[in-house]
Motif scaffolding. Structure first.
Motif, mmCIF file in Angstrom:
data_model
loop_
_atom_site.group_PDB
_atom_site.id
_atom_site.type_symbol
_atom_site.label_atom_id
_atom_site.label_comp_id
_atom_site.label_asym_id
_atom_site.label_seq_id
_atom_site.Cartn_x
_atom_site.Cartn_y
_atom_site.Cartn_z
ATOM 1 N N ASP A 111 -8.990 -11.061 -14.520
ATOM 2 C CA ASP A 111 -8.839 -12.543 -14.798
ATOM 3 C C ASP A 111 -7.689 -12.971 -13.774
ATOM 4 N N ILE A 112 -7.552 -12.352 -12.568
ATOM 5 C CA ILE A 112 -6.403 -12.540 -11.712
ATOM 6 C C ILE A 112 -7.115 -12.875 -10.434
ATOM 7 N N LEU A 113 -6.959 -14.164 -9.583
ATOM 8 C CA LEU A 113 -7.160 -14.217 -8.434
ATOM 9 C C LEU A 113 -6.194 -14.239 -7.361
ATOM 10 N N THR A 114 -6.448 -13.243 -6.341
ATOM 11 C CA THR A 114 -5.373 -13.200 -5.565
ATOM 12 C C THR A 114 -5.606 -12.993 -4.152
ATOM 13 N N GLY A 115 -4.833 -13.476 -3.112
ATOM 14 C CA GLY A 115 -4.942 -12.940 -1.745
ATOM 15 C C GLY A 115 -4.540 -11.730 -1.451
ATOM 16 N N LEU A 116 -4.000 -10.806 -2.131
ATOM 17 C CA LEU A 116 -3.385 -9.518 -1.976
ATOM 18 C C LEU A 116 -4.162 -8.724 -0.834
ATOM 19 N N ASP A 117 -3.272 -8.089 -0.097
ATOM 20 C CA ASP A 117 -3.890 -7.048 0.995
ATOM 21 C C ASP A 117 -3.774 -5.828 0.064
ATOM 22 N N ILE A 118 -5.246 -5.687 -0.365
ATOM 23 C CA ILE A 118 -5.669 -4.400 -1.311
ATOM 24 C C ILE A 118 -5.122 -3.146 -0.546
ATOM 25 N N ALA A 119 -5.836 -3.067 0.667
ATOM 26 C CA ALA A 119 -5.603 -1.890 1.402
ATOM 27 C C ALA A 119 -4.263 -1.344 1.810
ATOM 28 N N GLY A 120 -3.594 -2.727 2.030
ATOM 29 C CA GLY A 120 -1.958 -2.275 2.255
ATOM 30 C C GLY A 120 -1.347 -1.877 1.017
ATOM 31 N N LEU A 121 -1.591 -2.367 -0.232
ATOM 32 C CA LEU A 121 -1.030 -1.784 -1.494
ATOM 33 C C LEU A 121 -1.204 -0.476 -1.383
ATOM 34 N N VAL A 122 -2.635 0.185 -1.397
ATOM 35 C CA VAL A 122 -2.751 1.480 -1.222
ATOM 36 C C VAL A 122 -1.917 2.271 -0.463
ATOM 37 N N GLU A 123 -1.971 1.707 0.673
ATOM 38 C CA GLU A 123 -1.296 2.513 2.012
ATOM 39 C C GLU A 123 0.276 2.583 1.671
ATOM 40 N N SER A 124 0.853 1.560 1.080
ATOM 41 C CA SER A 124 2.167 1.450 0.699
ATOM 42 C C SER A 124 2.767 2.374 -0.460
ATOM 43 N N HIS A 125 1.432 2.676 -1.486
ATOM 44 C CA HIS A 125 1.784 3.473 -2.318
ATOM 45 C C HIS A 125 1.855 4.946 -1.987
ATOM 46 N N LYS A 126 0.892 5.237 -1.002
ATOM 47 C CA LYS A 126 0.962 6.660 -0.626
ATOM 48 C C LYS A 126 2.181 6.906 0.437
ATOM 49 N N ALA A 127 2.605 5.866 1.372
ATOM 50 C CA ALA A 127 3.916 6.048 1.970
ATOM 51 C C ALA A 127 5.097 6.284 1.178
ATOM 52 N N ALA A 128 5.106 5.700 0.142
ATOM 53 C CA ALA A 128 6.095 5.681 -0.967
ATOM 54 C C ALA A 128 6.069 7.069 -1.876
ATOM 55 N N ASP A 129 4.958 7.714 -1.769
ATOM 56 C CA ASP A 129 4.857 8.806 -2.442
ATOM 57 C C ASP A 129 5.122 8.633 -3.976
ATOM 58 N N ALA A 130 4.578 7.691 -4.420
ATOM 59 C CA ALA A 130 5.021 7.017 -5.871
ATOM 60 C C ALA A 130 3.959 7.591 -6.730
ATOM 61 N N ASP A 131 4.521 7.491 -8.182
ATOM 62 C CA ASP A 131 3.566 7.849 -9.146
ATOM 63 C C ASP A 131 2.635 6.748 -9.368
ATOM 64 N N VAL A 132 3.126 5.489 -9.505
ATOM 65 C CA VAL A 132 2.702 4.340 -9.780
ATOM 66 C C VAL A 132 3.273 3.081 -8.926
ATOM 67 N N SER A 133 2.323 2.328 -8.086
ATOM 68 C CA SER A 133 2.705 1.114 -7.459
ATOM 69 C C SER A 133 2.231 -0.173 -8.061
ATOM 70 N N LEU A 134 3.052 -1.122 -8.116
ATOM 71 C CA LEU A 134 2.662 -2.391 -8.628
ATOM 72 C C LEU A 134 2.659 -3.388 -7.752
ATOM 73 N N HIS A 135 1.850 -4.324 -7.809
ATOM 74 C CA HIS A 135 1.895 -5.633 -7.048
ATOM 75 C C HIS A 135 2.543 -6.553 -7.653
ATOM 76 N N LEU A 136 3.701 -7.173 -7.043
ATOM 77 C CA LEU A 136 4.707 -8.100 -7.646
ATOM 78 C C LEU A 136 4.686 -9.443 -6.935
ATOM 79 N N VAL A 137 5.032 -10.459 -7.496
ATOM 80 C CA VAL A 137 4.996 -11.833 -6.897
ATOM 81 C C VAL A 137 6.210 -12.531 -7.626
#
Length: 360
Positions: A111-137
């Motif tokens: 139930d969320i409409l967003t222009g988020l760069d989805i691929a960018g979020l996944v790449e940022s997660h991997k680069a940060a070596d995070a357990d969980v990454s969250l999109h924030l606005v």
């Protein structure tokens, strides 16, 4: 391969009567079920496998979306017998994932409409070596949302669900409802019982020392929980304010689906959608609204920022402004419905039954 879990089990009570017959993610926005926009955007970002976590009216999803091949990915469906909450739904759906414990899993709400760069979020997660990454606005008024402050490197510092006092508003960053989990973190969520990822999973992970990474991307973002937001999202998709490969036509002031009839002298604007088999009669003015399949908008009627359900009928000279008309409802001529007015499915409102004084 990028996998995703799509949470679509909610009842959408704030959108009633629109969701009486249709789960919220399946309500049409910009000419197709809203869920089609999310799946299409995920596919465009490289997602190849989605597990759909369903509950309310679960039987309607698979007949429409099938195996996902029309979107260029694979779709599977997991049904909750009883609502499990966001965390419980994620844990329940994970049984259909294919990746190993270190794989990245995208999780997003239906139930969320967003222009988020989805691929960018996944790449940022991997680069940060995070357990969980969250999109924030960042939002002007964060009181209705979960606050997520971060440090200068994006590490999440705390979670505050719907702050009640000014002292609790320590940031304007909110949880935007899209995450990337490492697979083994999902497996640590308790199985078989309701779990809130916002109130239990994330605070628990933070307390245990897990690395939670916040990615602030202030792109288009809209929570579709209320009718006015849903109508706005549809209009923004039609006008191209936010893009979706699933919009079935060119961007512009209106989208008229095949089989609809718009009479000469009728005016459509503001991202209006007219569904298949619907009729807009002469002299009608429809602005920024959704008119679903088979609905009728009578002569000289004015409709703005409203949703008219499938098979509903709105009589001559009636004014709808911010109104919701349920499926099959009949609104007689010369009514005036404004400011969140709702007419239930199959209800009948006589002619001139509701009017607003001229000085309002």
């Amino acid at each position: 391969m990028t996998e995703a879990i799509l949470l679509v089990g909610g009842q959408g009570t704030r959108l009633r009567p629109v969701t009486v017959n249709t789960p919220k993610p399946m309500v049409p926005a910009a000419g197709v079920p809203f869920l089609a926009h999310q799946i299409a955007r995920a596919a465009a970002a490289g997602v190849t496998h989605i597990v759909m976590a369903t509950c309310y009216l679960a039987e309607v999803f698979e007949p429409y979306f099938g195996d996902g091949s029309a979107f260029g990915l694979t779709l599977e469906y997991v049904v909750e017998d009883e609502p499990l909450g966001t965390g419980g739904a994620i844990r329940n759906a994970a049984q259909r994932l294919h990746g190993g414990p270190d794989s990245s899993v995208l999780v997003f709400n239906g139930d969320i409409l967003t222009g988020l760069d989805i691929a960018g979020l996944v790449e940022s997660h991997k680069a940060a070596d995070a357990d969980v990454s969250l999109h924030l606005v960042s939002v002007e008024d964060p009181r209705a949302f979960g606050l997520v402050p971060t440090d200068s490197e994006g590490r999440v510092l705390a979670f505050t669900e719907k702050p009640q006092t000014p002292e609790e508003i320590i940031t304007d960053q909110i949880n935007a409802g899209c995450y990337v989990f490492r697979r083994d973190v999902i497996d640590s969520i308790p199985a078989g019982r309701p779990v809130s990822v916002e109130r239990e999973t994330f605070p628990g992970l933070l307390a245990s020392g897990a690395k939670l990474h916040g990615v602030t991307e202030n792109t288009y973002w809209l929570d579709l929980g209320k009718p006015e937001s849903f109508v706005q999202a549809s209009a923004d998709l039609v006008r191209g304010v936010v893009s979706s490969p699933a919009v079935p036509g060119p961007r512009g002031e209106a989208l008229v689906l095949p089989g609809a009839h718009v009479a000469d002298g009728a005016k459509l604007s503001g991202g209006t959608v007219v569904g298949a088999g619907a009729r807009i009669e002469s002299g009608a003015v429809v602005q920024g609204s959704i008119v679903l399949d088979g609905a009728i908008i009578g002569p000289d009627t004015h409709v703005s920022a409203s949703l008219v359900g499938a098979g509903a009928s709105v009589g001559s000279r009636t004014v709808l402004d911010g109104a919701v008309i349920g499926d099959g409802a009949v609104v007689g001529a010369d009514n005036e419905l404004r400011a969140g007015a709702r007419v239930w499915c199959e209800a009948e409102l006589p002619a001139a039954a509701v009017r607003f004084s001229s000085d309002r």
